[in-house]
Design an enzyme around this catalytic site. Sequence first.
Site, PDB file in Angstrom:
ATOM      1  N   GLY A 170       0.790  -1.226   0.000  1.00 34.37           N
ATOM      2  CA  GLY A 170       0.000   0.000   0.000  1.00 34.37           C
ATOM      3  C   GLY A 170       0.818   1.269   0.000  1.00 34.37           C
ATOM      4  CB  THR A 193       0.855   3.075   4.416  1.00 34.68           C
ATOM      5  OG1 THR A 193       0.942   1.684   4.794  1.00 34.68           O
ATOM      6  CG2 THR A 193      -0.342   3.278   3.506  1.00 34.68           C
ATOM      7  NE  ARG A 216       6.163  -9.949  15.227  1.00 35.79           N
ATOM      8  CZ  ARG A 216       5.749 -11.167  15.602  1.00 35.79           C
ATOM      9  NH1 ARG A 216       5.897 -12.192  14.792  1.00 35.79           N
ATOM     10  NH2 ARG A 216       5.190 -11.358  16.774  1.00 35.79           N
ATOM     11  NE  ARG A 234       4.566  13.661   6.781  1.00 36.44           N
ATOM     12  CZ  ARG A 234       5.110  12.463   6.638  1.00 36.44           C
ATOM     13  NH1 ARG A 234       6.029  12.052   7.493  1.00 36.44           N
ATOM     14  NH2 ARG A 234       4.731  11.661   5.662  1.00 36.44           N
ATOM     15  CE1 TYR A 256       2.062   7.062  15.841  1.00 33.93           C
ATOM     16  CE2 TYR A 256       1.175   4.876  16.281  1.00 33.93           C
ATOM     17  CZ  TYR A 256       1.595   5.837  15.390  1.00 33.93           C
ATOM     18  OH  TYR A 256       1.550   5.580  14.048  1.00 33.93           O
TER      19      TYR A 256
END
Length: 607
Positions: free
Chosen positions: A181, A183, A261, A458, A520
Amino acid sequence: MDEKESNETLKISSSPLVNTKVQSVIPKNRSEVLKWNGWGYRDSKFKVTDQGMIRFTGNRYSIGETDLPFFTQWVQQVLNIDLTLRNVPREKFSSIEIPPSRVSANLLNVLKEIKIDHTTDSSARLLRSHGQTLYDIYSLRYGKCFPRVCDLVVWPANHNDVVSIIELVNVHNIVLVPFGGGTNVSGAVSCPANENRCIVSVDTSQMNRLLWLDESNLLVCFEAGVIGQDLERELNKRGYTCGHEPDSYEFSSLGGWVATRASGMKKNVYGNIEDLVIDAKMVTCRGVVEKNSKVPRMSSGPDFQQIVLGSEGTLGIITEVTLKIRPLPDCRVYDSVVFPDFESGVKCMREVAKQRCQPVSIRLMDNTQFRFGQALRPVENTFGNLLDAFKKTYLTRVCGFRLESICVMTLLFEGKRSKVVSHRSCIAKIAVSFGGITAGERNGERGYMLTFVIAYIRDLALEYRVVAESFETSVSWDKTLSLCDNVKKTVANECNKLNIKYYLISCRITQTYDSGCCVYFYFGFNWTGLDDPVSTYHHIETIARDTIMASGGSISHHHGVGKLRAHWYEKHMSKTVLSLYSASKKMLDPNNVFANGNLISFPLSKI
């Protein structure tokens, strides 16, 4: 009934669902729908209107065609952005700026003979030679073209086509780089600049059939090129769900999930990708790696198929994946809880994990992300504004919360309605014991949905001299708070050293486990006055990653290693593990055909 009869019974019962070609939202010519130099759909983006207001365009998301005055004010105050000075991105590279193809006429003739779709078009090659790192997107918009791009793009239609392509590699001395994809944020598909062989990008997007669905055992088999939202849509039409929903699921592929993963927002109930995969077929230079079984578990020696998960395109090409599925839930309910501070929220999440009562999704945003999320809300009617003012007054004056420290936990529940009600009540009781106050469904739903929109910010930031990126890790519960504090202090100190005055560093907890969680981070800064903002960003993130490792964190929770984090992979993995991987590489790929340079870079002479 013998195995052959059993298989025939399955085929008969599933015959309407065998070999169903999926009509993808994303066409073969990706740039018809997707940006060539940014994130997501072409019709969806943040832009500044003639009136100086930030607005999100398109109708694909809930904030579409909406003015965002609070966000406009927030970026000006926090990042000192001058919205009258736009750094206009280039429209495209000229054909002479893109490195020429090195493919031989002989290889092109062979591909034509065996009817493998292919192209040497410059734009098509460029599109498949990058992912979504800051370096990738900044280079496409404002920098120079990459020094090396793939020489040829091929589109296999099925597993047999992939086998045929790999059979060609030794004869024609080529390198294969799988592309799903696009990404990735690890440099996974970028082409090594020192690779002199012909580099072929194997675009799996045309391998997206639903091969079979076994309703008796709740299993499904898709070709690996299927895009996440297409996979889920096809299952939903039949009353099922896979439940794997990474932030990128609109655009990322099933094969990419397996190769890295991956982890999704709903992993608490449905599991990470390694929990969902029953079998994955990978074509290597030495043959096909597959389990060729649908049993739920085996005790038959080491499970060598685990090497497929996390292989990042270095050992072969994943062609087909068998997954567990579940019936669609009866209901879906969002919720949210406000805590007086981040520490209280972390303690609550740890208790929820300890009791193993996590809902489908449970995430905690720190104060900076809370304020950021609030800034993205649209202007509402008078009643809505009064209601927001009342909530703020209640939190600060009645509950004694401080706006500069509060954080929010967003929740998503799925399942039978009666169980969802009970589950929601259980979480609320735990939250109250840690000082939390329920904040309602609307905040929970908005927080969940904004996950898909944040990635678009962004592109806007780059137009106004702000570079930004996210990075993540996993860490044990006892080190979570100290890791978050250490990383924030490290970034702040480094920004001060470099005289970067306007920056933000924030974090959120996105996945929880018995023994730890995923953290994150979002980091961005106004680079006015700096000569090389991308290198500066990379320098600061590298120091932050060193701090993560020193604070007990992992190299990555779900983004993978790629080239961007290969330095830490070789540094922190044991010599025995590195030798085991090297031996696997040598056995499965003796000529270093899958030489994308991820994980560990193998010069041809050392294979």
